[in-house]
Motif scaffolding. Structure first.
Motif: not given
Length: 991
Positions: A114, A175, A185, A189, A891-894, A942, A948, A950-951
């Motif tokens: 994720t 969450e 995180p 996720n 779920i994708r987070e950066t 965002e 940061q 998240q999608c």
């Protein structure tokens, strides 16, 4: 039905470097199902480990097989510290539980993390052995098939259509739990993904139990949605249509008829086909569906408003006794069942008798915390109220069923808008009960149902209409009454007579609201909803008249709520039905005729509108035959009953009488212009630019009026996110920004698909969301299909390229975060991501270069990448087998948004990874395509200050095996007595 699950870990490849000293990885795998976990040996110092593990065996109940996903976790072994996670794979076991489904899941699965995305692949083999259990108290629903397609699946026939099934499950969102404050995180996720997988499996099992209670064996039109309610909790809900399906085993069922899907539709498996045989009179290869008048009924919690629409009809004198017999027979067929809702949008010929109107309901609710996940009575009660409202509206229209039914939500903070819509209809009872109705009644009904226009006739008495309307006799049969306008939520019937081609029609609306909390916010939204609904329908009517058309199909209205605004987006496909009267023009009337300059401006606008209508009729080839009013026998309506085009504000009766209706056409819509809002309505009519020459677009499966389709298709997904300026934000500025966003998004798609001219964008699905304050996100998914056109196209292509190049340049300057096209023609192994999403040509013909590594070698067939399409069929091919549904949540987070290319790069890479994972699961099942694909949710958040983002993305579809008709012809000539099954298909695995 206890069972044994067997899993084998074969190998991995392209793993990331986890040990910086050696630039290698010490990888091992954990296999978990339920509370049981197995581990493989550690494969030291390799990025391509070969585990070849023993068979890990889990002895579980079939209830657990449906609820639990198989979790495969790849880790890096560390001697003196905690093991580092590389990624996970979730495998749904449910496709193995059907009697005629795949017996093994085997292939290369992307390892997904994720935080970092796809990090290599792992080869897994999964088998299931089930033991028969006839216990009638069992809690599993193994054997019930699920289909995302909203029509009867290919290679099946419907024995009986039972009705509506629904269920929802609730739980706390990980969450927002207290432990989320102390865990990473990635852990948060993964906890969320696992919970959603568990809830999805439980929900599917419970719906399957309801189907078994109804003595069905399948769910068609299965739609599952996730409601992220924040601190209130997490809701997973689903609706569908319970059916009893039979597999078509005749080899002739798979023999090709022609390269056009239209004849495939005519050969579609039906229950007790009508004796008269419905013929397709409109050159459109669409599944059977229905049409309806606009009769919009909806409710909200604080105010309640019923907005009645633009037309209805009557039963007329002819056919009255037969209609009475039909209603009596239908009523008896429905006495033993609940009021039927059907999620199907396409039906067998003869299923729909009459259409009553479009019915919808909306309700504003305040969310509360879910205290007991095992008792979701509150949410159930909310939806029960909505369905009861829909049911009452349908009964008021003289109908006993709702077709094309759908449900949706929009959530912001503590407020939730629940929406439901469908088309009220009268159905043929022989499809709703086991066995046919009496032969004499059935024959007499079919003799008196005119082909091509029966669904347009109103199902209730003209003297007892629930609303005033303009009626005429049908232009086709000239016996029954029809309205002047039809609105529907389903596809166009195959037997409908259409003149010319269709087009995509959209209504877009934004309205500001004050920021408020709790009940004050809910009250403000409730007060705005009725007027927004009215304005959206006003726009639809305006644009439909401007196109010179008289019917809308596939109507989908979204109302999205944000912190300080409400947005409405309505999409439909406009057509000209030959059975309905010719639409009148649009007449503009001003309130200050003494002002010369103002009157000149009005006349200029009137001329521009008239010219636009004439151009649209020529563009869409609308040339209806001239029929006099005396032949039709339609009385001229009184002035007070005349259909008018009202501006989107409340008006008094005194203002109405001031309009001069004595000039112009008698059936012309009248638009009164007296302020800037009314002028805005006129400008919104004229700002919609038609598609470039060679392009057509619609939101239904196939464009009406086109039937010479080729096998060249191209699916795409595009996302646009813009941030609004909070300075001097007005309703007019909001509407302009929203219109520009949607129009430029379409222009950019036309530009990128210009090499496919002539083509049509089918099943165009727009989704608008407001993830944050002053942030607008628009997601569009569609498929481009080419068709043959007997004319020189080189000049057209050159002209289109020049015009669209300029439009694309303007588009890039306008949008802050433009996202490039995410194409269907992506390899299943996207390394590196930047190359995976590169599209050299908007044509899937180059897919033969990508061979699926999990498939066995085959000398006489070409193995390509798994195809993906939102359509329920593949042009030029036959679907031979359904392997189960694909329902996946990611779920994708950066924490390095700028380094990953900003919002555009982040979303683009994530969608490409979703495509790759969907393809991998389908190939592992032995399939080579995904049909009825839909991206149901794409939630982007965002924090630009912290770099940061998240999608969350939820996708679904049907995994299938298809064979090209050209291949079937070869097989049928070489082996005329053998079943037409592919000897080797893309992604098929032999064990």
């Amino acid at each position: 039905m206890p069972g044994k699950l067997k899993v084998k870990i074969v190998a991995g490849r392209h793993l990331p470097v986890m040990d910086r000293a050696s630039d290698l990885t010490d990888a091992f795998v954990e296999v978990k199902f339920g509370n049981t976990t197995f581990k493989t040996d550690v494969y030291l110092k390799s990025l391509n480990p070969q585990w070849n593990s023993e068979w890990f065996k889990f002895e579980v109940d079939d209830e657990d097989l449906q609820d639990e996903p198989l979790q495969i976790t790849v880790l890096d072994h560390d001697t003196y510290s905690a093991n580092d996670a590389i990624g996970k794979v979730y495998i749904d076991i449910d496709p193995l539980l059907y009697s005629e489904a795949a017996t093994v899941i085997s292939g290369w699965f992307p390892i997904y993390d994720t935080i970092h995305g796809i990090r290599g692949e792992i080869n897994v083999v999964v088998k299931v052995d089930l033991f028969n259990d006839l216990n009638r108290f069992r809690q599993s629903s193994c054997g019930v098939k699920f289909f995302c397609t909203t029509s009867i699946p290919k290679c099946y026939r419907a024995v009986i259509i039972h009705g509506f099934v629904e269920e929802l499950v609730v739980n706390e969102d990980p969450e927002y739990q207290w432990i989320d404050r102390i865990r990473t995180p990635r852990a948060s996720n993964e906890a969320r993904q696992r919970l959603i997988s568990l809830m999805s499996g439980e929900l599917q099992r419970k719906i399957g139990l309801k189907v078994l209670e109804m003595r069905g064996n399948a769910v068609v039109g299965y739609l599952q949605c996730f409601d992220l309610e924040g601190e209130s909790g997490l809701v997973v809900r689903a609706i569908g249509t319970a059916c009893t399906l039979d597999k078509l085993s005749s080899p002739a069922a798979f023999l090709p008829a022609c390269n056009s899907p239209s004849k495939e539709m005519k050969e579609s498996p039906l229950v007790h086909p009508p004796s008269h045989g419905c013929r397709s009179t409109h050159n459109s290869p669409i599944h059977t569906a229905t049409g309806s008048r606009l009769t919009q009924n909806f409710s909200v919690s604080v105010p309640t408003l019923i907005y009645t629409g633009m037309g209805s009809g009557s039963a007329g004198k002819e056919g009255g006794p037969f209609k009475a017999l039909l209603r009596q027979q239908t009523q008896s067929a429905l006495e033993q069942r609940e009021f039927p809702f059907f999620t199907l949008t396409a039906f067998p010929p003869g299923f729909l008798v009459h259409v009553g109107g479009v019915v919808s309901a909306r309700s504003v609710k305040l969310l509360d915390r879910i205290h007991n996940p095992d008792e979701p009575e509150t949410r159930d009660a909310w939806w029960a109220e909505i369905r009861q409202e829909i049911k009452s509206h349908a009964k008021a229209l003289g109908c006993h069923a709702v077709v094309g039914y759908s449900e949706s939500t929009s959530i912001c903070e503590e407020v939730c808008i629940l929406s439901a819509s469908g088309t009220a209809a009268v159905l043929n009872p022989r499809f709703l009960q086991d066995g046919t109705v009496e032969g004499c009644l059935e024959q007499r009904l079919e003799e008196n149902l005119p082909v091509g226009c029966g669904f347009c006739h109103i199902p209730y008495d003209e003297l007892n209409m629930p609303f005033p309307a303009h009626l005429t006799y049908c232009y086709n049969c000239r016996k029954q009454k029809v309205p002047d306008v039809l609105f529907t939520t389903v596809d166009l019937p195959t037997d409908a007579t259409v003149i010319g081609k269709g087009c995509l029609i959209q209504a877009r609306l934004c309205r500001l609201k004050k920021k408020a909390q709790a009940e004050a916010n809910a009250t403000a939204i409730s007060n705005l909803l009725p007027f927004m609904e009215y304005e959206v329908h006003t726009q639809l009517m305006n644009k439909l008249k401007l196109k010179g058309m008289n019917a809308l199909f596939g109507l989908r209205i979204q109302i999205t709520v944000g912190e300080n605004m409400l947005m409405g987006l309505a999409s439909a496909t406009g057509v000209y039905l030959a059975a309905l009267p010719t639409p009148g023009g649009i007449q503009i009337a001003g309130k200050t005729p003494n002002d010369g300059s103002y009157e000149q401006h009005i006349s200029h606008m009137q001329k521009k509108i008239n010219d636009t209508i004439a151009k649209n009729k020529e563009l869409y080839e609308i040339n209806p035959p001239e029929i006099s009013e005396e032949i039709i026998g339609s009385p001229i309506p009184e002035p007070r009953q005349r259909s008018r085009l009202l501006r989107s504000q409340s008006e008094s009766s005194d203002e109405v009488t001031e309009l001069d209706l004595s000039h112009g056409k008698k059936d012309a819509f009248v638009l009164e212009i007296d302020d800037t809002d009314a002028m805005e309505d006129v400008h919104s009519l004229l700002t919609d630019v038609p598609p470039p020459s060679g392009f057509y677009s619609c939101n239904t499966e196939i464009m009406p009026g086109i039937n010479n389709w080729t096998s060249e298709i191209q699916m795409f997904t595009s996302v646009r996110v813009i941030r609004l300026s909070s300075l001097n934000l007005t309703n007019q500025a909001l509407n302009k920004n929203f219109n520009d966003l949607c129009e430029n998004l379409l222009k950019s798609l036309y530009f990128k698909l210009r090499s496919m001219i002539p083509c049509c964008l089918c099943h165009v699905n727009f989704t608008v969301s407001l993830p944050e304050d002053e942030l607008i996100q628009v997601t569009v998914t569609a498929v481009a299909i080419t068709f043959d056109k007997n004319q020189a196209l080189q000049t057209t292509k050159t002209h289109v390229e020049k015009s669209l190049q300029r439009a694309s340049t303007d588009n890039e300057e306008l949008l802050q975060f433009p996202l490039e096209l995410c194409s269907d023609s992506l390899p299943s192994h996207p390394f590196p991501p930047a190359k995976a999403v590169t599209v050299e040509k908007a044509s899937p013909m180059g897919e033969g270069n990508f061979r699926n590594r999990s498939a066995p070698p085959c000398a006489n067939s070409t193995v390509g990448v798994v195809k993906m399409t939102p359509l329920s069929f593949i042009p030029g091919a036959k679907i031979t087998k359904y392997l189960g549904i694909i329902n996946m949540f990611f779920i994708r987070e950066t924490t390095s948004l700028r380094e990953e290319g900003g919002v555009s790069g982040f979303l683009h890479a994530f969608i490409a990874e979703v495509f790759a994972m969907v393809r991998a699961h389908v190939a592992a099942l032995g399939g080579n395509a995904v049909v009825s694909y839909i991206m149901k949710q794409c939630v982007f958040m965002e924090n630009p200050n912290k770099n940061q983002a998240q999608c969350l993305i939820n996708v679904s579809g049907d995994a299938v095996v298809f064979v090209r008709e050209s291949e079937l012809e070869v097989v049928s000539t070489q082996q005329p007595t053998a079943n037409c099954q592919p000897s080797c298909t893309g992604g098929e695995v032999t064990t």
